[in-house]
Scaffold this motif. Structure first.
Motif, PDB file in Angstrom:
ATOM      1  N   ASP A 319     -17.771 -77.543  76.984  1.00  0.00           N
ATOM      2  CA  ASP A 319     -17.439 -76.139  76.769  1.00  0.00           C
ATOM      3  C   ASP A 319     -16.095 -75.784  77.395  1.00  0.00           C
ATOM      4  N   VAL A 320     -15.796 -76.392  78.544  1.00  0.00           N
ATOM      5  CA  VAL A 320     -14.502 -76.142  79.194  1.00  0.00           C
ATOM      6  C   VAL A 320     -13.375 -76.750  78.365  1.00  0.00           C
ATOM      7  N   ARG A 321     -13.607 -77.955  77.851  1.00  0.00           N
ATOM      8  CA  ARG A 321     -12.612 -78.594  76.983  1.00  0.00           C
ATOM      9  C   ARG A 321     -12.301 -77.692  75.776  1.00  0.00           C
ATOM     10  N   ALA A 322     -13.345 -77.149  75.170  1.00  0.00           N
ATOM     11  CA  ALA A 322     -13.160 -76.291  73.999  1.00  0.00           C
ATOM     12  C   ALA A 322     -12.382 -75.032  74.354  1.00  0.00           C
ATOM     13  N   GLU A 323     -12.635 -74.456  75.537  1.00  0.00           N
ATOM     14  CA  GLU A 323     -11.925 -73.241  75.934  1.00  0.00           C
ATOM     15  C   GLU A 323     -10.460 -73.534  76.226  1.00  0.00           C
ATOM     16  N   PHE A 324     -10.169 -74.659  76.867  1.00  0.00           N
ATOM     17  CA  PHE A 324      -8.775 -75.049  77.083  1.00  0.00           C
ATOM     18  C   PHE A 324      -8.042 -75.155  75.754  1.00  0.00           C
ATOM     19  N   LEU A 325      -8.653 -75.839  74.802  1.00  0.00           N
ATOM     20  CA  LEU A 325      -8.001 -76.044  73.514  1.00  0.00           C
ATOM     21  C   LEU A 325      -7.861 -74.730  72.754  1.00  0.00           C
ATOM     22  N   GLN A 326      -8.860 -73.870  72.853  1.00  0.00           N
ATOM     23  CA  GLN A 326      -8.784 -72.562  72.197  1.00  0.00           C
ATOM     24  C   GLN A 326      -7.615 -71.748  72.745  1.00  0.00           C
ATOM     25  N   ILE A 327      -7.439 -71.776  74.062  1.00  0.00           N
ATOM     26  CA  ILE A 327      -6.332 -71.033  74.663  1.00  0.00           C
ATOM     27  C   ILE A 327      -4.990 -71.614  74.226  1.00  0.00           C
ATOM     28  N   ALA A 328      -4.895 -72.936  74.206  1.00  0.00           N
ATOM     29  CA  ALA A 328      -3.639 -73.571  73.788  1.00  0.00           C
ATOM     30  C   ALA A 328      -3.285 -73.166  72.360  1.00  0.00           C
ATOM     31  N   ARG A 329      -4.276 -73.119  71.503  1.00  0.00           N
ATOM     32  CA  ARG A 329      -4.015 -72.729  70.116  1.00  0.00           C
ATOM     33  C   ARG A 329      -3.661 -71.250  70.017  1.00  0.00           C
TER      34      ARG A 329
END
Length: 336
Positions: A319-329
């Motif tokens: 879930d943390v990985r997904a949030e990092f990637l969401q923010i980057a996008r």
């Protein structure tokens, strides 16, 4: 403490009390400027609804969660990164004579250049205090990390100022400047939470590399907005970077591409005095025709892909990985 709100809103709610308490330590003059700069008050000191993306605090909180720690353990680190960011913006606006910040007058136009500079200095000191007051090995290491990022940021700003007086800036030099000025602090935000809570060094390293690549993608997207962004999005006049003849990444790519359009762009930017509106629009067309826009868009995507690969290498919760990637996008989206 578990984040149940959308990441940016949650980070703002968690970190803002720490920021406000820190600003309350300042002398009345610096505190007034800081409260205005953070969006908490208007120019007369009256409270107002604060905004902002809370990007760096959000990343710092995610960083601690990546190491399995609760958000409360990294709040001083998250606030410290935001204080350094605020310091850099206050000084940057003064050095660039930029009259607008976040859709309203920049602090120096309201309180004067000297007060803005002094406030920035005070915020930088506060950032160090917040970290060192924690008196743990992790926070001591976090203080060193933030110091390194701040020195890198200053080196990037020095390059940016140097570029204003040069007509031979290369694309690699411009990328290096962006790596220092923008990516260094973003990379620090992505990894400082792990360091503060004494998490894995390899995890901190992977997140630092993620932040570096995401920071470069962010700068490329920001430079595109600096030419083609809408004022209601950027908070600045249309074609703002061309008005100031900024050596942004799309412009440098166009100037160094060896095209006729690039040569025409160089002629326009070399004209003395303020450029007319027609010249500014022509300059934007020349950047595009010379390939500067397309290169910046593709490079931003390439950097975003590299950031995603760095996340794939890291051992962190899904879930943390997904949030990092969401923010980057989110931060590299062309309409933000």
């Amino acid at each position: 403490m578990t984040l149940t709100l959308p990441p940016a809103e949650a980070a703002r709610e968690l970190v803002e009390p720490v920021l406000r308490a820190a600003v309350d330590r300042l002398d009345p003059h610096a505190a007034r400027v800081a409260r205005y700069h953070f969006g908490w008050t208007d120019g007369d000191g009256r409270p107002r609804a604060a905004g902002g993306k809370a990007l760096r605090p959000t990343l710092a909180v995610l960083s601690a969660r990546a190491a399995g720690a609760g958000a409360e353990r990294c709040l001083p680190a998250a606030a410290a990164v935001e204080l350094v960011h605020a310091f850099s913006l206050l000084h940057d606006d003064v050095m660039d004579d930029d009259p607008v910040r976040r859709h309203r007058p920049a602090a120096w136009t309201v309180f004067g250049r000297s007060q803005a500079i002094l406030c920035g200095n005070a915020l930088l000191v506060l950032a160090g205090e917040l970290l060192l007051e924690q008196k743990t090995p992790g926070y001591a290491a976090a203080a060193r990390m933030l110091n390194h990022a701040t020195l890198s940021l200053m080196a990037g700003q020095a390059l940016d100022l140097e570029f204003q007086d040069r007509d031979d800036v290369t694309r690699d030099e411009c990328l290096l400047m962006s790596r220092h000025k923008t990516a260094a602090l973003l990379a620090c935000a992505c990894s400082i939470g792990v360091t503060a809570v004494e998490g894995s060094g390899s995890l901190a390293g992977s997140l630092f590399e993620f932040g570096t690549e995401a920071g470069l993608a962010f700068q490329l997207a920001d430079d595109l907005l600096g030419i083609w962004g809408e004022p209601e999005v950027t908070g600045k006049p249309v074609l703002s970077d061309l008005r100031t003849r900024k050596k942004s990444l799309p412009v440098v790519a166009a100037l160094t591409g060896g095209t006729e359009s690039g040569e025409r762009l160089a002629e326009l930017l070399a004209r003395p005095g303020q450029l007319a509106e027609a010249d500014l629009h022509e300059a934007a067309r020349m950047v595009e025709q010379a390939g500067g826009r397309a290169w910046a868009e593709l490079e931003a995507e390439r950097r975003l892909d590299a950031a995603a690969r760095r996340l794939d290498e890291a051992d962190l919760p899904a879930d943390v990985r997904a949030e990092f990637l969401q923010i980057a996008r989110f931060i590299t989206a062309r309409d933000h």
